[in-house]
Design a protein around this motif. Structure first.
Motif, PDB file in Angstrom:
ATOM      1  N   VAL A 439       0.869  -1.173   0.000  1.00  0.00           N
ATOM      2  CA  VAL A 439       0.000   0.000   0.000  1.00  0.00           C
ATOM      3  C   VAL A 439       0.908   1.226   0.000  1.00  0.00           C
ATOM      4  O   VAL A 439       1.920   1.233   0.694  1.00  0.00           O
ATOM      5  N   ALA A 440       0.571   2.226  -0.790  1.00  0.00           N
ATOM      6  CA  ALA A 440       1.441   3.407  -0.858  1.00  0.00           C
ATOM      7  C   ALA A 440       0.634   4.686  -0.741  1.00  0.00           C
ATOM      8  O   ALA A 440      -0.555   4.718  -1.068  1.00  0.00           O
ATOM      9  N   LEU A 441       1.310   5.720  -0.265  1.00  0.00           N
ATOM     10  CA  LEU A 441       0.679   7.023  -0.094  1.00  0.00           C
ATOM     11  C   LEU A 441       1.539   8.070  -0.782  1.00  0.00           C
ATOM     12  O   LEU A 441       2.746   8.111  -0.590  1.00  0.00           O
ATOM     13  N   ASP A 442       0.919   8.893  -1.598  1.00  0.00           N
ATOM     14  CA  ASP A 442       1.650   9.977  -2.256  1.00  0.00           C
ATOM     15  C   ASP A 442       1.015  11.294  -1.838  1.00  0.00           C
ATOM     16  O   ASP A 442      -0.155  11.537  -2.127  1.00  0.00           O
ATOM     17  N   SER A 550     -14.494  -0.085   0.756  1.00  0.00           N
ATOM     18  CA  SER A 550     -15.288  -0.149   1.983  1.00  0.00           C
ATOM     19  C   SER A 550     -14.430   0.150   3.209  1.00  0.00           C
ATOM     20  O   SER A 550     -14.923   0.701   4.191  1.00  0.00           O
ATOM     21  N   ALA A 551     -13.121  -0.150   3.136  1.00  0.00           N
ATOM     22  CA  ALA A 551     -12.238   0.253   4.240  1.00  0.00           C
ATOM     23  C   ALA A 551     -12.254   1.774   4.382  1.00  0.00           C
ATOM     24  O   ALA A 551     -12.282   2.319   5.489  1.00  0.00           O
ATOM     25  N   LEU A 552     -12.262   2.483   3.252  1.00  0.00           N
ATOM     26  CA  LEU A 552     -12.302   3.949   3.293  1.00  0.00           C
ATOM     27  C   LEU A 552     -13.667   4.432   3.776  1.00  0.00           C
ATOM     28  O   LEU A 552     -13.767   5.358   4.581  1.00  0.00           O
ATOM     29  N   ALA A 553     -14.718   3.763   3.283  1.00  0.00           N
ATOM     30  CA  ALA A 553     -16.078   4.187   3.649  1.00  0.00           C
ATOM     31  C   ALA A 553     -16.306   4.060   5.156  1.00  0.00           C
ATOM     32  O   ALA A 553     -16.908   4.928   5.781  1.00  0.00           O
ATOM     33  N   LYS A 554     -15.795   2.962   5.724  1.00  0.00           N
ATOM     34  CA  LYS A 554     -15.983   2.750   7.165  1.00  0.00           C
ATOM     35  C   LYS A 554     -15.426   3.903   7.987  1.00  0.00           C
ATOM     36  O   LYS A 554     -15.896   4.209   9.069  1.00  0.00           O
ATOM     37  N   LEU A 582      -4.238   5.352   4.535  1.00  0.00           N
ATOM     38  CA  LEU A 582      -3.169   4.356   4.374  1.00  0.00           C
ATOM     39  C   LEU A 582      -3.247   3.314   5.484  1.00  0.00           C
ATOM     40  O   LEU A 582      -3.161   2.107   5.251  1.00  0.00           O
ATOM     41  N   LYS A 583      -3.431   3.790   6.705  1.00  0.00           N
ATOM     42  CA  LYS A 583      -3.461   2.869   7.849  1.00  0.00           C
ATOM     43  C   LYS A 583      -4.629   1.887   7.755  1.00  0.00           C
ATOM     44  O   LYS A 583      -4.449   0.685   7.958  1.00  0.00           O
ATOM     45  N   VAL A 584      -5.818   2.400   7.451  1.00  0.00           N
ATOM     46  CA  VAL A 584      -6.970   1.488   7.450  1.00  0.00           C
ATOM     47  C   VAL A 584      -6.912   0.500   6.289  1.00  0.00           C
ATOM     48  O   VAL A 584      -7.329  -0.647   6.412  1.00  0.00           O
TER      49      VAL A 584
END
Ligand code: ADP
Ligand code: ASP
Ligand code: MG
Length: 601
Positions: A439-442, A550-554, A582-584
């Motif tokens: 998983v990456a974050l920019d 759905s991880a983001l939606a939660k 990123l964490k979720v």
């Protein structure tokens, strides 16, 4: 006797103690019977310090002078490391990029390597010396002899390029973490080490924000089949291997510029489903793709573009065989969305069977803004209209009318010098690999949207052609599904992301063009973050997108844009949601390990 190229990053040589420790490691590797070329970065954060000095003098310093300045950082560390080796009675010599013969384009601050004249280097190796090379820098070809740099983080690229030109047995990248992890351990300390990752996965990961490897280094390793490992300079643990398929024979001249596009892919067995004017709030993508996944239907491209009047469009493609099921799910969801108070107009489902997907792929397109523009121009010149665009760092996919697919592939093969026999069919499904590896974050991107671009051939070509002449690298490009009729002309919105420092330059460049081609407003948003999941195993694995959304939606995180390629899904979210997202997501895919990763200060 093996020939090994080792590269040590800034933290690994961040102090005199660290330089001495690195020298010990090098001397030990030589005693084990290896011949060694060592590439080093500037000490610690010294490149950042130099950048800050320049910014105190000018907000927009000349790029040539920036190269002159930044290249000095590496000159300090190579000299000190060479001295430390000599203190250990290990013969060594330090060489700058120019001395070692790293010839680059004259493109300051982002030069690509053209070739490396290895004769001087080989002579020193034959004398039994360790050659310590300044990373990140080179010299432009003969007439000008200008000092150039390869772009931030470019020492990895220097190392792998040297390994390719010397036909080294392996290239080892030493850094401050144990190897390539499921995500950045500075944000998620429970990130897990991967023993192995494919170069294709690593390319996506690196270009989507995982700074542990420079994407161009991965590209060279893949193109030339260089065995590449990433490992910690603090331990003797084996680190992560980056694996590549057996490479096709390639010339070493024009090393980084030889071929931007490796393949043209077509897929005519695709159909498009679009949900138009759906509410712009968290959870919509999750419920749509959740329902689709529950029918075990695999989706290919997903595109969600910017919103207008609080509504969004989501379009996706599926193989024709499952179109009926996908359509049924979309139709079942639409009525519920119609009653949403935020929707100003009715949600609607649109299906199109007569489409084809055509894509160009190749790691050589990273950081080369002209490539996507050339694709759009080639299609425009052939009178082919682009219905949808979705990009990853190493791929540009367009949806066109099915009847135009053959012609599109022909003109693209010709434009990019690809044999038509080398047309690639859709990727095959790998077995036994987890769907998501990393998983990456920019957080360095800005989003631009051009509203109401006339829906006719040539528009994308003009927009991205102009940005290419300004040397602005465009990242995620999305052309929306929605067609809005303005003054009797059908229009679509085009959105894309660029590096934050390029956002205003892009806006200024485009505002003139927007007037001449009659587009609407240009909207810039700097406060965005891009969260991506990467894994070759997501091909043919229904439900991965749904799980991500759905991880983001939660967490009530709204998704502003979605783009996909076969092996990655990226979502643009508000900058303030980036770290949480990123964490979720890391947690949702069960990527955490038991132990925490310790990153040296
Ligand atoms: P170097 O100076 O050695 O080149 P970098 O700072 O360029 O080091 O790269 C190492 C850093 O990359 C790590 O400290 C870590 O914070 C960051 N990083 C981001 N994503 C990842 C990942 N997926 N795996 C490992 N490290 C990562
Ligand atoms: N010193 C350069 C930088 O900080 C190059 C590198 O470390 O790879 O970007
Ligand atoms: Mg680095």
């Amino acid at each position: 006797m093996a020939l090994v190229v080792q590269k040590y990053g800034g933290t690994s040589v961040g102090s005199v103690e660290r330089i001495k420790a690195v020298a010990e490691r090098i001397a030990k590797t030589v005693q084990q019977g290896n011949s060694l070329v060592v590439v080093v970065s500037a000490m610690g954060k010294s490149t950042d310090t130099l950048v800050a000095l320049a910014r105190e003098i000018s907000s927009n310093p000349c790029r040539r002078e920036m190269d002159m300045l930044l290249s000095t950082g590496e000159q300090v560390s190579i000299a000190l490391l060479s001295m430390a080796l000599q203190e250990l009675q290990q013969p060594a010599i330090s060489l700058t990029g120019a001395q070692v013969g790293i010839v680059t384009e004259a493109e300051h601050t982002r030069a690509r390597i053209l070739e490396i004249n290895t004769s001087r280097l080989k002579k020193h190796l034959d004398e039994g010396k360790v050659v310590v090379v300044a990373g990140f820098q080179g010299i432009s070809s003969r007439e000008h002899l200008e000092i150039t740099t390869l772009g931030r983080g470019g020492s990895d690229t220097s190392a792998v390029a040297l390994a390719a030109c010397l036909q080294a047995d392996r290239c080892e990248i030493y850094t401050d973490v144990p190897g390539i992890l499921t995500t950045d351990p500075r944000i998620v300390p429970e990130a897990q080490l991967m023993e192995e990752i494919t170069a294709d996965e690593m390319l996506e990961l690196a270009s989507l924000g995982a700074s542990v490897l420079h994407p161009r280094a991965v590209e060279i390793a893949r193109n030339f089949g260089i065995p590449l490992v990433v490992l910690s300079s603090w331990s003797d643990a084996p680190g992560t291997r980056v694996t590549s398929p057996s490479p096709k024979a390639r010339s070493l001249s024009g090393l980084e510029i030889a071929k931007a596009v490796d393949g043209v892919e077509i897929d005519t067995n695709q159909a498009k489903v679009a949900l138009l004017r759906i509410p712009d709030r968290p959870g919509i993508a999750a419920s749509l793709f959740g329902s689709i996944a529950s029918k075990n239907v695999d989706i290919d491209l997903i595109i969600q573009s910017v919103h207008e009047f609080n509504t969004n469009d989501i379009a996706f493609t599926v193989v024709e065989e499952v179109l009926k099921q996908a359509e049924a799910v979309a139709e079942a969801i639409a009525p519920a969305l119609r009653s949403q108070p935020t929707a100003t107009e009715e949600a609607e489902v649109m299906v199109d069977r007569k489409i084809a997907k055509i894509a160009i792929s190749g790691a050589g397109m990273i950081g080369r803004p002209g490539i996507a523009a050339k694709m759009f121009k080639t299609l425009a010149d052939a009178g082919i209209n682009i219905q949808m665009i979705s990009t990853s760092e190493v791929k540009v996919s367009c949806v066109v009318h099915q009847d135009e697919c053959d012609r599109a592939s022909l003109v693209l093969c010709e434009a990019f010098d690809i044999e038509t026999s080398a047309l690639i069919s859709p990727a095959s499904i790998p077995t036994q690999v987890p769907p998501v590896r990393g998983v990456a974050l920019d957080r360095h991107q800005a989003r631009l949207a051009i509203l109401h671009v006339p829906d006719r051939p040539g528009m994308a070509a003009q927009i991205f052609g102009l940005l290419a002449t300004e040397n602005i690298s465009v990242d995620t490009i999305i052309q929306s599904q929605r067609c809005r009729v303005i003054n009797d002309i059908p229009t679509r919105d085009i959105a894309f992301t660029v590096a934050q420092e390029d956002a205003e330059i892009a806006r200024n460049a485009l505002s003139e063009l927007a007037k001449t081609i009659n587009c609407g407003e240009i909207i810039v948003d700097n406060a965005i973050a891009k969260v991506s999941i990467i894994g070759a195993g997501m091909i043919g694995c229904p439900g991965v997108a749904a799980q991500f959304f759905s991880a983001l939606a939660k967490e009530n995180i709204n998704i502003q844009m979605i783009t996909t390629s076969e092996i990655k899904i990226s979502c643009v979210v508000a900058e303030s949601d980036g770290v949480k997202a990123l964490k979720v997501v890391h947690q949702a895919f069960d990527l955490a390990g038991k132990d925490k990763i310790h990153v040296p200060a």
